[in-house]
Design a protein around this motif. Structure first.
Motif, PDB file in Angstrom:
ATOM      1  N   PRO A   4      -1.270  -8.047  -7.210  1.00 37.91           N
ATOM      2  CA  PRO A   4      -0.704  -6.914  -7.975  1.00 37.91           C
ATOM      3  C   PRO A   4      -0.133  -5.817  -7.086  1.00 37.91           C
ATOM      4  O   PRO A   4       0.874  -5.204  -7.432  1.00 37.91           O
ATOM      5  N   LEU A   5      -0.765  -5.584  -5.929  1.00 42.00           N
ATOM      6  CA  LEU A   5      -0.254  -4.573  -5.005  1.00 42.00           C
ATOM      7  C   LEU A   5       1.134  -4.959  -4.497  1.00 42.00           C
ATOM      8  O   LEU A   5       2.052  -4.131  -4.449  1.00 42.00           O
ATOM      9  N   ILE A   6       1.301  -6.204  -4.106  1.00 37.87           N
ATOM     10  CA  ILE A   6       2.606  -6.685  -3.655  1.00 37.87           C
ATOM     11  C   ILE A   6       3.653  -6.487  -4.750  1.00 37.87           C
ATOM     12  O   ILE A   6       4.760  -5.987  -4.497  1.00 37.87           O
ATOM     13  N   ALA A   7       3.294  -6.846  -5.976  1.00 35.40           N
ATOM     14  CA  ALA A   7       4.248  -6.782  -7.081  1.00 35.40           C
ATOM     15  C   ALA A   7       4.689  -5.359  -7.413  1.00 35.40           C
ATOM     16  O   ALA A   7       5.745  -5.163  -8.034  1.00 35.40           O
ATOM     17  N   GLN A   8       3.907  -4.360  -6.985  1.00 37.92           N
ATOM     18  CA  GLN A   8       4.253  -2.959  -7.245  1.00 37.92           C
ATOM     19  C   GLN A   8       5.289  -2.425  -6.253  1.00 37.92           C
ATOM     20  O   GLN A   8       5.725  -1.277  -6.388  1.00 37.92           O
ATOM     21  N   HIS A   9       5.677  -3.221  -5.269  1.00 39.33           N
ATOM     22  CA  HIS A   9       6.564  -2.749  -4.202  1.00 39.33           C
ATOM     23  C   HIS A   9       7.903  -3.486  -4.216  1.00 39.33           C
ATOM     24  O   HIS A   9       8.031  -4.574  -4.787  1.00 39.33           O
ATOM     25  N   ASP A  10       8.885  -2.865  -3.541  1.00 39.00           N
ATOM     26  CA  ASP A  10      10.221  -3.461  -3.445  1.00 39.00           C
ATOM     27  C   ASP A  10      10.320  -4.452  -2.295  1.00 39.00           C
ATOM     28  O   ASP A  10      11.163  -5.354  -2.328  1.00 39.00           O
TER      29      ASP A  10
END
Length: 326
Positions: A103-109
């Protein structure tokens, strides 16, 4: 024996002006700490006001796999940078990390994932595929990855990771295995997916930076300058934050095209190979435990030769020149 870690430390700097959401990760493999040390210094510089974030959000995770880091080895229970996806049921420590990391990865560009390697050799960057709408790794951020990789200061860039992995997995699936979780994981078609592949699956861009050999004293500085150059490229820091020096020659671009697994602990290399050593067609790379010679199928380079690899896992990769333009 100390207990297993129960948390991951995440540092975030949120600029007051909108901009890119940039994630930097280190110690995904616990004994690869050049990025960890680099982020520690950059966090200190930001806290001290020596660096000023102009816009966007910078998230730093200096130690992604605290169990492996605590044990000073590549893995805790398994390789976190393979089969990365949110688990339905967590079966090991890395699955529990993935519940937080994905989820952390998915929150970033985009992500810059900092690693190091076992053999000797210079630092290099790894980028994703060309733009495509295929089944394996559909992608539309080729231009961003190419330009950012060229700005990081390394002299070599490598492409072709997941397609090469798919070839290796197809071979593994043809071999019998013992039914263990480890054997199931390394023959899973998802096995090639790590931090950067997962980021691309969410629509983002991603670069792996291999900062040199694990114990290279210059590795943390390679990582630190790469982070600063990425922040300047993204417009998140002023250009004065990093020296403008770049290599005199444009980076060499190579294409991975094959991966060779170790089959037995008795498999041995012909010599002490370093990443990107040149190989000629038909040159002897190593010898199998049964005496069979392992020969180079074509002229090119050897990449990630690993004398510590386990049977059924990657022993070395093969690469050749790419026609990709940065």
């Amino acid at each position: 024996m100390s207990s297993q870690p129960t948390s991951i430390r995440i540092h975030q700097f949120a600029g007051l002006q909108p901009g890119p959401r940039f994630l930097v990760t280190g110690a995904v493999h616990g004994n690869e700490i050049h990025g960890t040390r680099a982020m520690t210094e950059i966090i200190r510089q930001l806290d001290a006001g020596e660096l000023t974030l102009k816009r966007g959000t910078l998230t730093c995770v200096p130690i992604v796999n605290p169990l492996a880091n605590q044990l000073n080895r590549r893995e805790g229970d398994r390789n976190l940078n393979r089969n990365l996806r949110p688990p339905v049921i967590a079966q090991d420590f890395e699955d529990r990390v993935a519940r937080v990391l994905c989820p952390l990865i998915a929150q970033h560009d985009g992500i810059l994932d900092l690693h190091s390697f076992q053999g000797n050799g210079p630092a290099f960057a790894m980028i994703g595929p060309r733009n495509n709408s295929g089944e394996l790794e559909p992608f539309s951020q080729e231009a961003t990855e190419s330009a950012l990789a060229a700005a990081l200061g390394v002299t070599r860039i490598v492409e072709g990771w997941l397609s090469t992995y798919a070839l290796g997995i197809a071979r593994r699936q043809q071999r019998s295995h013992d039914g263990s979780r480890r054997a199931s994981l390394i023959s899973d078609p998802h096995y090639g997916v790590g931090t950067t592949e997962y980021m691309r699956s969410t629509g983002g861009w991603a670069i792996t930076l291999e900062c040199g050999q694990h114990l290279d004293a210059g590795g943390p500085e390679v990582a630190r300058l790469a982070i600063l150059r990425a922040l300047v490229f993204l417009g998140m820091l002023d250009e004065s934050a990093v020296q403008a020096h770049q290599p005199a020659q444009p980076p060499e671009v190579l294409q991975l095209y094959d991966v060779i697994d170790r089959e037995d602990m008795g498999d041995s290399f012909e010599q002490a190979w370093a990443s990107f050593d040149a190989i000629a067609r038909g040159q002897k790379i190593g010898t199998r435990a049964n005496g069979e010679a392992v020969l180079a199928p074509s002229e090119g380079r050897i990449v990630f030769p690993n004398v510590k690899s386990l049977p059924g896992t990657e022993w070395f990769y093969l690469a050749r020149p790419s026609d990709r333009k940065l």
